[in-house]
Design a protein around this motif. Structure first.
Motif, PDB file in Angstrom:
ATOM      1  N   GLY A  84       6.147  11.974   0.049  1.00 51.71           N
ATOM      2  CA  GLY A  84       7.192  10.983  -0.123  1.00 51.71           C
ATOM      3  C   GLY A  84       8.549  11.667  -0.070  1.00 51.71           C
ATOM      4  O   GLY A  84       8.653  12.900   0.065  1.00 51.71           O
ATOM      5  N   ALA A  85       9.610  10.887  -0.165  1.00 49.66           N
ATOM      6  CA  ALA A  85      10.956  11.467  -0.224  1.00 49.66           C
ATOM      7  C   ALA A  85      11.047  12.372  -1.459  1.00 49.66           C
ATOM      8  O   ALA A  85      10.705  11.963  -2.577  1.00 49.66           O
ATOM      9  CB  ALA A  85      12.002  10.364  -0.291  1.00 49.66           C
ATOM     10  N   LEU A  86      11.474  13.608  -1.250  1.00 50.37           N
ATOM     11  CA  LEU A  86      11.504  14.576  -2.337  1.00 50.37           C
ATOM     12  C   LEU A  86      12.577  14.202  -3.363  1.00 50.37           C
ATOM     13  O   LEU A  86      13.706  13.846  -3.003  1.00 50.37           O
ATOM     14  CB  LEU A  86      11.790  15.976  -1.790  1.00 50.37           C
ATOM     15  N   ALA A 121      15.792  19.548   1.708  1.00 48.59           N
ATOM     16  CA  ALA A 121      16.707  18.916   0.766  1.00 48.59           C
ATOM     17  C   ALA A 121      16.082  17.700   0.094  1.00 48.59           C
ATOM     18  O   ALA A 121      15.200  17.026   0.648  1.00 48.59           O
ATOM     19  CB  ALA A 121      17.990  18.499   1.489  1.00 48.59           C
ATOM     20  N   ALA A 122      16.527  17.408  -1.095  1.00 44.88           N
ATOM     21  CA  ALA A 122      16.113  16.195  -1.796  1.00 44.88           C
ATOM     22  C   ALA A 122      16.371  14.986  -0.910  1.00 44.88           C
ATOM     23  O   ALA A 122      17.385  14.906  -0.215  1.00 44.88           O
ATOM     24  CB  ALA A 122      16.886  16.061  -3.110  1.00 44.88           C
ATOM     25  N   GLY A 123      15.439  14.045  -0.918  1.00 43.59           N
ATOM     26  CA  GLY A 123      15.542  12.870  -0.065  1.00 43.59           C
ATOM     27  C   GLY A 123      14.825  13.026   1.255  1.00 43.59           C
ATOM     28  O   GLY A 123      14.528  12.030   1.930  1.00 43.59           O
ATOM     29  N   HIS A 124      14.574  14.272   1.673  1.00 43.55           N
ATOM     30  CA  HIS A 124      13.817  14.528   2.892  1.00 43.55           C
ATOM     31  C   HIS A 124      12.320  14.506   2.570  1.00 43.55           C
ATOM     32  O   HIS A 124      11.909  14.452   1.415  1.00 43.55           O
ATOM     33  CB  HIS A 124      14.192  15.890   3.486  1.00 43.55           C
ATOM     34  N   ARG A 125      11.509  14.594   3.627  1.00 45.59           N
ATOM     35  CA  ARG A 125      10.058  14.659   3.486  1.00 45.59           C
ATOM     36  C   ARG A 125       9.526  15.912   4.167  1.00 45.59           C
ATOM     37  O   ARG A 125      10.068  16.340   5.198  1.00 45.59           O
ATOM     38  CB  ARG A 125       9.388  13.429   4.124  1.00 45.59           C
TER      39      ARG A 125
END
Length: 206
Positions: free
Chosen positions: A76-78, A158-162
């Motif tokens: 999922g999105a990190l 980065a946060a928000g990436h997968r």
């Protein structure tokens, strides 16, 4: 001479990555293994999920694999940055309808808009699963354990990436599939296949 044994540059660079780091060992002290299961719904996660199978067709053309010629698994999105810092590997339970087959495992960084950046990859011919000097034939239809080594990297997702893992029979244009048309099946979920990552704390200092 550098002040430490290891100098590594964290991709993709300042602004996302944190530039150059120096350490006394590789992987860096404090790094640990994160194991994520390949699950039947196409996700990657620490929970195993329901046991099942997923399959793809071997790509025999000289072009990138099409959707039916690959399997992709994604986190999922990190919620926070994930820093890969060392080797990775994929442990698969795979069967082939032919007497041999290739496995290409590629890791990608996927942005929220779906853009993918290749991080690193690894390849294995099934007949070489016990080493490159004592080749072992594949029994068509039987499931075999395959450990695919993925080349080390130092990369910040980065946060928000997968994090995305692609499994296919080729890695065009790096390698072509050199086996006949066949179907490859993977055991996924409980007691199936998993990816192992070497990760370090995502803090912004070395």
């Amino acid at each position: 001479m550098p002040g430490a044994r290891i100098t590594s540059y964290e991709i993709p660079g300042p602004g996302v990555g944190t530039g150059r780091h120096q350490w006394d060992a590789w992987p860096p002290r404090g790094a640990h293994t994160l194991t994520l299961a390949l699950r039947g719904d196409g996700s990657l996660g620490t929970a195993l999920g329901t046991r099942g199978e997923a399959a793809f067709e071997v790509n025999t053309s000289i072009e990138a694999p099409q959707s039916h010629q690959q399997l992709t698994f994604s986190t999922g999105a990190l919620r926070r940055d994930l820093v890969l810092a060392g080797d990775a590997g994929v442990s698969l339970r795979a069967s082939f309808t032919a007497t041999d087959g290739n496995i290409a495992a590629v890791l990608y960084d996927e942005t929220p808009d779906g853009t993918r950046t290749r991080i690193t990859a690894g390849w294995l011919k099934a007949g070489h699963r016990h080493g490159h000097t004592a080749l072992v034939p594949v029994t068509p239809g039987a499931f075999h354990g395959l450990d695919v080594h993925i080349w080390p990297t130092h990369y910040r997702i980065a946060a928000g990436h997968r994090l995305v893992l692609r499994i296919s029979s080729d890695d065009y244009p790096e390698i072509d599939s050199d086996v006949p048309t066949c179907r490859v099946a993977l055991e996924v979920g409980s007691h199936g296949s998993a990816v192992r990552l070497t990760v370090r704390a995502a803090g912004r200092t070395s």
